[in-house]
Design a protein around this motif. Structure first.
Motif, PDB file in Angstrom:
ATOM      1  N   ASP A  16       0.841  -1.195   0.000  1.00  0.00           N
ATOM      2  CA  ASP A  16       0.000   0.000   0.000  1.00  0.00           C
ATOM      3  C   ASP A  16       0.877   1.246   0.000  1.00  0.00           C
ATOM      4  O   ASP A  16       1.862   1.314   0.732  1.00  0.00           O
ATOM      5  N   ARG A  54     -15.601  -5.674  -2.796  1.00  0.00           N
ATOM      6  CA  ARG A  54     -14.542  -4.768  -2.348  1.00  0.00           C
ATOM      7  C   ARG A  54     -14.961  -4.035  -1.076  1.00  0.00           C
ATOM      8  O   ARG A  54     -14.228  -3.964  -0.107  1.00  0.00           O
ATOM      9  N   ARG A  78     -12.066 -11.764  -7.889  1.00  0.00           N
ATOM     10  CA  ARG A  78     -11.112 -11.998  -8.993  1.00  0.00           C
ATOM     11  C   ARG A  78     -11.705 -12.945 -10.050  1.00  0.00           C
ATOM     12  O   ARG A  78     -11.458 -12.764 -11.249  1.00  0.00           O
ATOM     13  N   ARG A 100      -3.378  -4.584  -9.117  1.00  0.00           N
ATOM     14  CA  ARG A 100      -3.430  -5.802  -8.285  1.00  0.00           C
ATOM     15  C   ARG A 100      -4.076  -6.979  -9.013  1.00  0.00           C
ATOM     16  O   ARG A 100      -5.017  -6.832  -9.784  1.00  0.00           O
ATOM     17  N   SER A 105      -3.146 -11.476  -3.368  1.00  0.00           N
ATOM     18  CA  SER A 105      -3.725 -12.453  -2.433  1.00  0.00           C
ATOM     19  C   SER A 105      -2.646 -13.366  -1.859  1.00  0.00           C
ATOM     20  O   SER A 105      -2.667 -13.697  -0.670  1.00  0.00           O
ATOM     21  N   TYR A 108      -0.799 -10.874   0.660  1.00  0.00           N
ATOM     22  CA  TYR A 108      -1.571 -10.377   1.815  1.00  0.00           C
ATOM     23  C   TYR A 108      -2.223 -11.501   2.618  1.00  0.00           C
ATOM     24  O   TYR A 108      -2.141 -11.530   3.838  1.00  0.00           O
ATOM     25  N   GLN A 109      -2.907 -12.419   1.893  1.00  0.00           N
ATOM     26  CA  GLN A 109      -3.596 -13.479   2.642  1.00  0.00           C
ATOM     27  C   GLN A 109      -2.649 -14.654   2.906  1.00  0.00           C
ATOM     28  O   GLN A 109      -2.624 -15.205   4.005  1.00  0.00           O
ATOM     29  N   GLU A 161      -4.913  -1.931   5.177  1.00  0.00           N
ATOM     30  CA  GLU A 161      -3.856  -0.918   5.321  1.00  0.00           C
ATOM     31  C   GLU A 161      -3.551  -0.649   6.790  1.00  0.00           C
ATOM     32  O   GLU A 161      -2.414  -0.357   7.154  1.00  0.00           O
TER      33      GLU A 161
HETATM   34  P1  TYD Z   1      -5.999  -1.101  -3.177  1.00  0.00           P
HETATM   35  O1  TYD Z   1      -7.153  -0.996  -4.087  1.00  0.00           O
HETATM   36  O2  TYD Z   1      -4.650  -1.163  -3.798  1.00  0.00           O
HETATM   37  O3  TYD Z   1      -6.045   0.037  -2.099  1.00  0.00           O
HETATM   38  P2  TYD Z   1      -6.419   1.572  -2.294  1.00  0.00           P
HETATM   39  O4  TYD Z   1      -7.645   1.644  -3.153  1.00  0.00           O
HETATM   40  O5  TYD Z   1      -6.642   2.004  -0.891  1.00  0.00           O
HETATM   41  O6  TYD Z   1      -5.209   2.175  -2.959  1.00  0.00           O
HETATM   42  O7  TYD Z   1      -6.145  -2.421  -2.310  1.00  0.00           O
HETATM   43  C1  TYD Z   1      -6.999  -2.491  -1.258  1.00  0.00           C
HETATM   44  C2  TYD Z   1      -6.461  -3.353  -0.162  1.00  0.00           C
HETATM   45  O8  TYD Z   1      -6.797  -4.709  -0.370  1.00  0.00           O
HETATM   46  C3  TYD Z   1      -4.950  -3.295  -0.020  1.00  0.00           C
HETATM   47  O9  TYD Z   1      -4.633  -3.079   1.347  1.00  0.00           O
HETATM   48  C4  TYD Z   1      -4.501  -4.668  -0.428  1.00  0.00           C
HETATM   49  C5  TYD Z   1      -5.674  -5.538  -0.137  1.00  0.00           C
HETATM   50  N1  TYD Z   1      -5.777  -6.747  -0.980  1.00  0.00           N
HETATM   51  C6  TYD Z   1      -5.615  -7.999  -0.406  1.00  0.00           C
HETATM   52  O10 TYD Z   1      -5.374  -8.099   0.816  1.00  0.00           O
HETATM   53  N2  TYD Z   1      -5.730  -9.112  -1.185  1.00  0.00           N
HETATM   54  C7  TYD Z   1      -6.006  -9.041  -2.500  1.00  0.00           C
HETATM   55  O11 TYD Z   1      -6.110 -10.083  -3.194  1.00  0.00           O
HETATM   56  C8  TYD Z   1      -6.172  -7.733  -3.096  1.00  0.00           C
HETATM   57  C9  TYD Z   1      -6.504  -7.599  -4.558  1.00  0.00           C
HETATM   58  C10 TYD Z   1      -6.054  -6.617  -2.301  1.00  0.00           C
END
Ligand code: TYD
Length: 218
Positions: A16, A54, A78, A100, A105, A108-109, A161
């Protein structure tokens, strides 16, 4: 182009605050000014159902969401994105730029939430029927710098975040591991470089891919 489609599929990844949206927009502008058709999209989101997912997974206020549920929501978003948006655009010969994709995934996951990178990769390969980017641009950002950038101007942090810096450090390492495992499919850049320097490097790499493919339509 390449193995799967007449179009070209490029994913932007990174922690982020890495500047992915800026670079996605820069590249889209540069390619469009050459007369190419570009589809700019993002995850989670990109479809009506994906945008609903989302807000479910990112907004605070839905109560506790366990890690498996979180991973499946991202994968569900996705699946819709890949089948309803990305594949059709690639079949039309367009250049798809996504902010992304699967690597997010896995990082982060899989690493951040500790679900295991292999397990998360597998559910996402199933969800997308194996659709992989031709190139992934990884904007590598120091977690502390990322947090400073995204909270500049008092912007609120979403559920992911607002996790601790240590969570973001695991994510950064996972992204770098993914790139190191398949260097030919990645362009890794230090996110702190000036915007223009980054966009020039990205365009250069994409132009060399386009020169090799020859099938992307204007
Ligand atoms: P993002 O759209 O990049 O954030 P922003 O719009 O605030 O710039 O992504 C949103 C959040 O989701 C970011 O912290 C990452 C997370 N994320 C996951 O944890 N796993 C995923 O598969 C994706 C696509 C995003």
């Amino acid at each position: 182009m390449t193995t799967q489609n007449p179009g070209l599929f490029i994913a932007f990844e990174g922690g982020d605050g890495a500047g992915k949206s800026t670079q996605t927009a820069e590249l889209a502008g540069a390619l469009e000014s050459r007369g190419l058709t570009v589809l700019r999209t993002r995850e989670p989101g990109g479809t009506p159902i994906g945008e609903k997912l989302r807000s479910l997974v990112l907004d605070h206020g839905h109560g506790h969401i366990d890690s498996h549920t979180e991973a499946l929501i991202f994968a569900a978003s996705r699946a819709a994105h890949a089948s309803q948006v990305i594949r059709p655009a690639l079949a039309r010969g367009e250049i798809v730029l996504t902010d992304r994709y699967i690597d997010s995934s896995v990082a982060y996951q899989g690493a951040g939430r500790d679900l295991g990178t292999d397990a998360v990769r597998e559910i996402n390969e199933w969800a997308t029927s194996g659709l992989q980017p031709d190139l992934t641009v990884l904007l590598d950002v120091d977690p502390e710098v990322g947090r400073r950038r995204r909270t500049a101007g008092d912007a609120a942090e979403d559920r992911l975040e607002s996790e601790a810096d240590e969570f973001h450090a695991r994510i950064r390492a996972a992204f770098l591991d993914l790139a190191a495992a398949r260097p030919e499919k990645y362009l890794v850049l230090a996110a702190h470089l000036p915007v223009d320097a980054l966009s020039a490097r990205i365009l250069e790499r994409v132009e060399s891919l386009l020169a090799r493919s020859g099938s992307v339509t204007a």
